[in-house]
Design a protein around this motif. Structure first.
Motif, PDB file in Angstrom:
ATOM      1  N   VAL A   1       0.867  -1.181   0.000  1.00  0.00           N
ATOM      2  CA  VAL A   1       0.000   0.000   0.000  1.00  0.00           C
ATOM      3  C   VAL A   1       0.902   1.230   0.000  1.00  0.00           C
ATOM      4  O   VAL A   1       1.650   1.473   0.945  1.00  0.00           O
ATOM      5  CB  VAL A   1      -0.929   0.024   1.230  1.00  0.00           C
ATOM      6  N   ARG A   2       0.822   1.985  -1.072  1.00  0.00           N
ATOM      7  CA  ARG A   2       1.655   3.178  -1.216  1.00  0.00           C
ATOM      8  C   ARG A   2       0.893   4.202  -2.032  1.00  0.00           C
ATOM      9  O   ARG A   2       0.197   3.851  -2.981  1.00  0.00           O
ATOM     10  CB  ARG A   2       2.968   2.839  -1.921  1.00  0.00           C
ATOM     11  N   GLY A   3       0.994   5.453  -1.663  1.00  0.00           N
ATOM     12  CA  GLY A   3       0.285   6.460  -2.441  1.00  0.00           C
ATOM     13  C   GLY A   3       0.622   7.866  -2.021  1.00  0.00           C
ATOM     14  O   GLY A   3       1.554   8.106  -1.244  1.00  0.00           O
TER      15      GLY A   3
ATOM     16  N   LYS B   1       4.313  21.925  -1.341  1.00  0.00           N
ATOM     17  CA  LYS B   1       4.300  23.082  -0.439  1.00  0.00           C
ATOM     18  C   LYS B   1       2.931  23.258   0.227  1.00  0.00           C
ATOM     19  O   LYS B   1       2.829  23.740   1.348  1.00  0.00           O
ATOM     20  CB  LYS B   1       4.670  24.355  -1.214  1.00  0.00           C
ATOM     21  N   GLN B   2       1.875  22.865  -0.491  1.00  0.00           N
ATOM     22  CA  GLN B   2       0.514  23.044   0.025  1.00  0.00           C
ATOM     23  C   GLN B   2       0.028  21.882   0.884  1.00  0.00           C
ATOM     24  O   GLN B   2      -1.083  21.906   1.402  1.00  0.00           O
ATOM     25  CB  GLN B   2      -0.442  23.255  -1.148  1.00  0.00           C
ATOM     26  N   GLY B   3       0.835  20.831   1.046  1.00  0.00           N
ATOM     27  CA  GLY B   3       0.424  19.750   1.948  1.00  0.00           C
ATOM     28  C   GLY B   3       0.283  18.384   1.327  1.00  0.00           C
ATOM     29  O   GLY B   3      -0.326  17.491   1.912  1.00  0.00           O
ATOM     30  N   LYS B   4       0.828  18.187   0.123  1.00  0.00           N
ATOM     31  CA  LYS B   4       0.782  16.854  -0.487  1.00  0.00           C
ATOM     32  C   LYS B   4       1.857  15.987   0.154  1.00  0.00           C
ATOM     33  O   LYS B   4       3.011  16.402   0.292  1.00  0.00           O
ATOM     34  CB  LYS B   4       1.037  16.966  -1.995  1.00  0.00           C
ATOM     35  N   ILE B   5       1.495  14.796   0.593  1.00  0.00           N
ATOM     36  CA  ILE B   5       2.463  13.887   1.217  1.00  0.00           C
ATOM     37  C   ILE B   5       2.389  12.521   0.551  1.00  0.00           C
ATOM     38  O   ILE B   5       1.352  12.144   0.018  1.00  0.00           O
ATOM     39  CB  ILE B   5       2.210  13.728   2.740  1.00  0.00           C
ATOM     40  N   ASP B   6       3.506  11.812   0.550  1.00  0.00           N
ATOM     41  CA  ASP B   6       3.449  10.434   0.065  1.00  0.00           C
ATOM     42  C   ASP B   6       3.686   9.501   1.244  1.00  0.00           C
ATOM     43  O   ASP B   6       4.340   9.864   2.221  1.00  0.00           O
ATOM     44  CB  ASP B   6       4.437  10.180  -1.082  1.00  0.00           C
ATOM     45  N   PHE B   7       3.125   8.317   1.187  1.00  0.00           N
ATOM     46  CA  PHE B   7       3.175   7.385   2.315  1.00  0.00           C
ATOM     47  C   PHE B   7       3.341   5.967   1.801  1.00  0.00           C
ATOM     48  O   PHE B   7       3.057   5.666   0.638  1.00  0.00           O
ATOM     49  CB  PHE B   7       1.897   7.497   3.164  1.00  0.00           C
ATOM     50  N   LYS B   8       3.773   5.116   2.695  1.00  0.00           N
ATOM     51  CA  LYS B   8       4.017   3.721   2.325  1.00  0.00           C
ATOM     52  C   LYS B   8       3.870   2.858   3.573  1.00  0.00           C
ATOM     53  O   LYS B   8       4.350   3.228   4.652  1.00  0.00           O
ATOM     54  CB  LYS B   8       5.442   3.613   1.762  1.00  0.00           C
ATOM     55  N   VAL B   9       3.206   1.726   3.427  1.00  0.00           N
ATOM     56  CA  VAL B   9       3.043   0.811   4.565  1.00  0.00           C
ATOM     57  C   VAL B   9       4.410   0.250   4.953  1.00  0.00           C
ATOM     58  O   VAL B   9       5.243  -0.038   4.093  1.00  0.00           O
ATOM     59  CB  VAL B   9       2.051  -0.325   4.216  1.00  0.00           C
ATOM     60  N   ASP B  10       4.684   0.150   6.268  1.00  0.00           N
ATOM     61  CA  ASP B  10       5.982  -0.375   6.688  1.00  0.00           C
ATOM     62  C   ASP B  10       5.937  -1.902   6.791  1.00  0.00           C
ATOM     63  O   ASP B  10       4.906  -2.529   6.514  1.00  0.00           O
ATOM     64  CB  ASP B  10       6.450   0.267   8.005  1.00  0.00           C
TER      65      ASP B  10
ATOM     66  N   ILE C   1      -6.405   5.772   1.947  1.00  0.00           N
ATOM     67  CA  ILE C   1      -5.926   4.427   2.297  1.00  0.00           C
ATOM     68  C   ILE C   1      -6.973   3.383   1.877  1.00  0.00           C
ATOM     69  O   ILE C   1      -6.636   2.338   1.310  1.00  0.00           O
ATOM     70  CB  ILE C   1      -5.670   4.315   3.826  1.00  0.00           C
ATOM     71  N   ASN C   2      -8.239   3.680   2.141  1.00  0.00           N
ATOM     72  CA  ASN C   2      -9.310   2.737   1.781  1.00  0.00           C
ATOM     73  C   ASN C   2      -9.390   2.496   0.276  1.00  0.00           C
ATOM     74  O   ASN C   2      -9.624   1.377  -0.174  1.00  0.00           O
ATOM     75  CB  ASN C   2     -10.656   3.244   2.303  1.00  0.00           C
ATOM     76  N   LYS C   3      -9.188   3.560  -0.499  1.00  0.00           N
ATOM     77  CA  LYS C   3      -9.236   3.436  -1.969  1.00  0.00           C
ATOM     78  C   LYS C   3      -8.087   2.582  -2.503  1.00  0.00           C
ATOM     79  O   LYS C   3      -8.172   2.040  -3.594  1.00  0.00           O
ATOM     80  CB  LYS C   3      -9.182   4.823  -2.613  1.00  0.00           C
ATOM     81  N   LEU C   4      -7.020   2.485  -1.720  1.00  0.00           N
ATOM     82  CA  LEU C   4      -5.828   1.747  -2.164  1.00  0.00           C
ATOM     83  C   LEU C   4      -5.821   0.286  -1.692  1.00  0.00           C
ATOM     84  O   LEU C   4      -4.809  -0.397  -1.824  1.00  0.00           O
ATOM     85  CB  LEU C   4      -4.557   2.449  -1.650  1.00  0.00           C
ATOM     86  N   LYS C   5      -6.950  -0.172  -1.158  1.00  0.00           N
ATOM     87  CA  LYS C   5      -6.998  -1.554  -0.662  1.00  0.00           C
ATOM     88  C   LYS C   5      -6.619  -2.539  -1.769  1.00  0.00           C
ATOM     89  O   LYS C   5      -7.251  -2.568  -2.829  1.00  0.00           O
ATOM     90  CB  LYS C   5      -8.405  -1.883  -0.150  1.00  0.00           C
TER      91      LYS C   5
END
Length: 231
Positions: free
Chosen positions: A59-61, A157-166, A196-200
């Motif tokens: 899960v990454r997005g 700059k406006q708050g976009k972040i990327d994340f990834k399940v550890d 996160i739900n959309k990326l299931k």
């Protein structure tokens, strides 16, 4: 056994043992149990029912938080000369290419996000040994390797972040500051959880969102009822 500080004791007194709170309640409570003298970050931890060791359950997005993170994000744009003005206009803190590549090779990492372009990945790629372990390596999937340099810088700059399940199946990120109103914390949390739900992954079986915790820097975690996010 470590001594419980006065502030931690006060925080724990406000939490009901074993209680699972609604997102609205947790967003109010996280402000009440934070006693730091600085503007602490509000963090969210989501445990997912996935096996991150399997590629089809990764899960990454990316997500753009409606109210930003409250953090000043330092952006380095590694771009060709014709894109430098675009990057600077969008708010990049450092703009250039060869000089910064050499600085990074020497160990300089005084930035939070790197934005670059496909044509210069030949120069940026070797920086992976420095940037990779710090989670700073640009990636097309997170929108940080793109020809739309100005747009990418503005979004970060406006708050976009990327994340990834550890490796433990947990996604962790900051979604604001304690100085935010509870409503803004709720909005940011909902946007993140809904993403996160959309990326299931299709391969994920059983309960997908196993638990959600909200906390601030140095505060205890507050368990959130996943169903309350849809309220």
């Amino acid at each position: 056994m470590g001594r419980i500080t006065k502030n931690k004791k006060l925080a724990l007194e406000k939490l009901e043992a074993g209680k699972v709170y609604s997102l609205n309640e947790a967003s109010e409570l996280v402000k009440e149990i934070t006693f730091t003298k600085f503007d602490a970050s509000v963090d969210i931890d989501i445990r997912l029912g996935v096996d991150p060791r399997k590629a089809n359950q990764m899960v990454r997005g990316v997500v753009s938080l409606p109210h930003g993170t409250g953090k000043e994000v330092r952006v380095l744009a590694l771009v060709t000369p014709d894109k430098e003005a675009e990057a600077k206009e969008a708010g990049a803190d450092y703009v250039g290419l060869d000089d910064y590549v050499e600085k990074i090779k020497g160990g300089w990492v005084d930035f939070d996000v790197v934005i670059t372009m496909p044509p210069v990945m030949g120069k940026v790629g070797p920086l992976g040994r420095v940037l990779g372990p710090r989670g700073l390596m640009p990636n097309p999937k997170s929108g940080t390797v793109t020809m739309e340099v100005g747009k990418a810088v503005s979004e970060v700059k406006q708050g976009k972040i990327d994340f990834k399940v550890d490796k433990f199946g947990i996604v962790h990120t900051s979604i604001g500051k304690v100085s935010f109103t509870a409503d803004k914390i709720v909005d940011n949390a909902k946007e993140f959880i809904n993403t996160i739900n959309k990326l299931k992954p299709a391969a994920a079986k059983g309960t997908y969102v196993k638990s959600i915790y909200l906390s601030s820097t140095m505060s205890p975690g507050i368990q959130v009822e996943p169903k309350s996010v849809a309220d």
